[in-house]
Design a protein around this motif. Structure first.
Motif, PDB file in Angstrom:
ATOM      1  N   PRO A 117      -2.679  -1.701  -8.921  1.00  0.00           N
ATOM      2  CA  PRO A 117      -2.657  -1.147  -7.654  1.00  0.00           C
ATOM      3  C   PRO A 117      -2.413   0.567  -7.694  1.00  0.00           C
ATOM      4  O   PRO A 117      -2.690   1.093  -6.956  1.00  0.00           O
ATOM      5  CB  PRO A 117      -1.536  -1.776  -6.980  1.00  0.00           C
ATOM      6  N   VAL A 118      -1.260   0.722  -8.633  1.00  0.00           N
ATOM      7  CA  VAL A 118      -0.870   2.190  -8.764  1.00  0.00           C
ATOM      8  C   VAL A 118      -2.093   2.853  -9.209  1.00  0.00           C
ATOM      9  O   VAL A 118      -2.295   4.337  -8.779  1.00  0.00           O
ATOM     10  CB  VAL A 118       0.487   2.450  -9.500  1.00  0.00           C
ATOM     11  N   VAL A 166       0.919  -1.307   0.011  1.00  0.00           N
ATOM     12  CA  VAL A 166      -0.032   0.042  -0.138  1.00  0.00           C
ATOM     13  C   VAL A 166       0.900   1.325  -0.027  1.00  0.00           C
ATOM     14  O   VAL A 166       0.544   2.284  -0.796  1.00  0.00           O
ATOM     15  CB  VAL A 166      -0.794  -0.003   1.118  1.00  0.00           C
ATOM     16  N   SER A 167       1.828   1.343   0.871  1.00  0.00           N
ATOM     17  CA  SER A 167       2.732   2.297   0.913  1.00  0.00           C
ATOM     18  C   SER A 167       3.543   2.785  -0.388  1.00  0.00           C
ATOM     19  O   SER A 167       3.733   3.757  -0.898  1.00  0.00           O
ATOM     20  CB  SER A 167       3.691   2.322   2.040  1.00  0.00           C
ATOM     21  N   GLY A 168       3.803   1.635  -1.119  1.00  0.00           N
ATOM     22  CA  GLY A 168       4.615   1.577  -2.460  1.00  0.00           C
ATOM     23  C   GLY A 168       3.944   2.173  -3.395  1.00  0.00           C
ATOM     24  O   GLY A 168       4.225   3.249  -4.141  1.00  0.00           O
ATOM     25  N   SER A 203       2.754   6.141  -2.883  1.00  0.00           N
ATOM     26  CA  SER A 203       3.851   6.784  -3.169  1.00  0.00           C
ATOM     27  C   SER A 203       4.108   7.141  -4.404  1.00  0.00           C
ATOM     28  O   SER A 203       4.251   8.261  -4.869  1.00  0.00           O
ATOM     29  CB  SER A 203       5.375   6.170  -2.477  1.00  0.00           C
ATOM     30  N   ARG A 204       4.290   5.994  -5.257  1.00  0.00           N
ATOM     31  CA  ARG A 204       4.110   6.198  -6.713  1.00  0.00           C
ATOM     32  C   ARG A 204       3.205   6.864  -7.267  1.00  0.00           C
ATOM     33  O   ARG A 204       3.219   7.754  -8.119  1.00  0.00           O
ATOM     34  CB  ARG A 204       4.305   4.826  -7.424  1.00  0.00           C
ATOM     35  N   ALA A 205       1.894   6.630  -7.044  1.00  0.00           N
ATOM     36  CA  ALA A 205       0.836   7.342  -7.399  1.00  0.00           C
ATOM     37  C   ALA A 205       0.855   8.981  -6.971  1.00  0.00           C
ATOM     38  O   ALA A 205       0.686  10.039  -7.702  1.00  0.00           O
ATOM     39  CB  ALA A 205      -0.550   6.887  -6.520  1.00  0.00           C
TER      40      ALA A 205
END
Length: 363
Positions: free
Chosen positions: A180-181, A20-22, A25-27
């Motif tokens: 996900p992103v 979720v954090s990854g 962060s990318r979004a």
């Protein structure tokens, strides 16, 4: 558009930021880049690779050569910038344009400011992540006739280029995307929307039973499925059928699919006949591949409109409305659409918008 999990394609899981954090962060970094791209659109200035690279490098704290970002991220930042542009200027463009053709022409000019998707990533290829071009998204919104009282579901919402027109219409948004992103980006781009991350081929099974969209707008993968390796020939049909099952009685569904998914294609005739026991196909036309050229493909697509009102004769299917060589031609052909059912539009504004569209064309 929707996506597949990494294990279905052999793509390294890390490329999808599974945590979720990854992915959040990318979004966030993609959205940061979008805000830096937005002034180019405001000034009507074309965006080149030489402009994008420093913007992306700054947003991601590193270059593409260092593996900090890929060009798919840059293209999605450009798409998010178009969403931001439409949020700010869309109501004025649509409100002041004397005709739908005028609005379409203005949106096409803006869309041509962003770069062509020439560097397709393995992920976008495998997942068939082909976002709806902004001018085509506008045509979808015209066919859907969305109003403030609507609840609009987009099962494979991508970067929001379809959804933003529903927001402009002041409809309530239900946005889903399996990637996900992209799902994280939708949450940040549309903070007031209900967002989810389900396999859209089974969206009816996953959504809360109380969710009853009056409009569905969709651009699903054409031939891939979650947890399935290789080509899935009926992937688009699965997405369409599941979304149609969730659509409220009297509601309208507008879909962009592969060109072969047509009522007059013998392969799909029986499926459409069964569907017409609960609804009716109102319009079907192929779209020339040039419409998607700037998004990295020239594949021919299909524009389909359905209302969830049982057909008087389910076995009677409409013929395809030929192939539209451009979006203006498609927009003109859509004037044959009947008004939306007042059962989901208490004030019949959907009917009014369709009437106005026909009158403008006749004039």
């Amino acid at each position: 558009m929707n996506a597949l999990p990494a294990r279905a394609t052999g793509i390294p899981a890390g490329s999808l930021d599974p945590t979720v954090s990854g992915r959040t962060s990318r979004a966030t970094r993609i959205l940061q880049a979008a805000n830096q791209i937005m002034p180019f659109l405001e000034r009507g200035r074309p965006i080149g690779a030489s402009d994008l690279r420093p913007i992306m490098t700054h947003a991601f704290d590193g270059s593409d050569a260092e593996g900090c970002w890929v060009w798919k991220d840059a293209y999605e930042a450009c798409e998010a910038a178009q969403v931001l542009f439409l949020r700010k200027f869309g109501p004025v463009i649509l409100g002041r344009s004397q005709t739908p053709a005028g609005a379409l022409a203005m949106l096409a000019k803006v869309a041509h400011l962003v770069p062509t998707h020439t560097r397709r990533s393995d992920e976008s290829q495998a997942f068939q992540q082909l976002s709806t071009p902004m001018p085509l998204a506008y045509v979808v919104s015209r066919a859907a006739g969305m109003i403030a009282g609507d609840t609009v579901l987009e099962p494979s919402a991508g970067t929001g280029l379809l959804a933003i027109f529903a927001e402009i219409a002041q409809a309530r948004l239900m946005l889903n995307d399996y990637a996900p992103v992209r799902q994280a980006l939708l949450t940040q781009l549309f903070p007031n929307a209900q967002t989810s991350r389900h396999d859209a081929a089974h969206i009816d099974d996953y959504l809360n039973r109380s969710a009853s969209p009056t409009v569905v707008i969709m651009n699903p993968p054409f031939s891939v499925g979650a947890h399935v390796e290789g080509r899935v020939s009926d992937a688009a049909w699965r997405h369409l059928a599941s979304a149609f099952a969730r659509l409220a009685p009297g509601g309208r569904l507008v879909a962009i699919t592969g060109s072969s998914l047509a009522p007059d294609n013998p392969k799909w005739r029986d499926a459409f006949v069964r569907l017409q026991e609960r609804g009716q196909v109102l319009f079907s036309a192929a779209i020339d591949g040039s419409v998607y050229a700037r998004h990295g493909t020239t594949v021919e697509t299909r524009f389909t409109v359905l209302d969830k009102i049982p057909a008087q004769d389910p076995a009677r299917l409409i013929a395809s409305n030929g192939t539209a060589p451009d979006l203006q031609t498609l927009l003109d052909r859509l004037t044959v659409l009947p008004p939306r059912s007042p059962s989901t539009s208490p004030h019949s504004i959907g009917a009014l918008s369709n009437g106005i569209l026909r009158a403008e064309t006749a004039k």
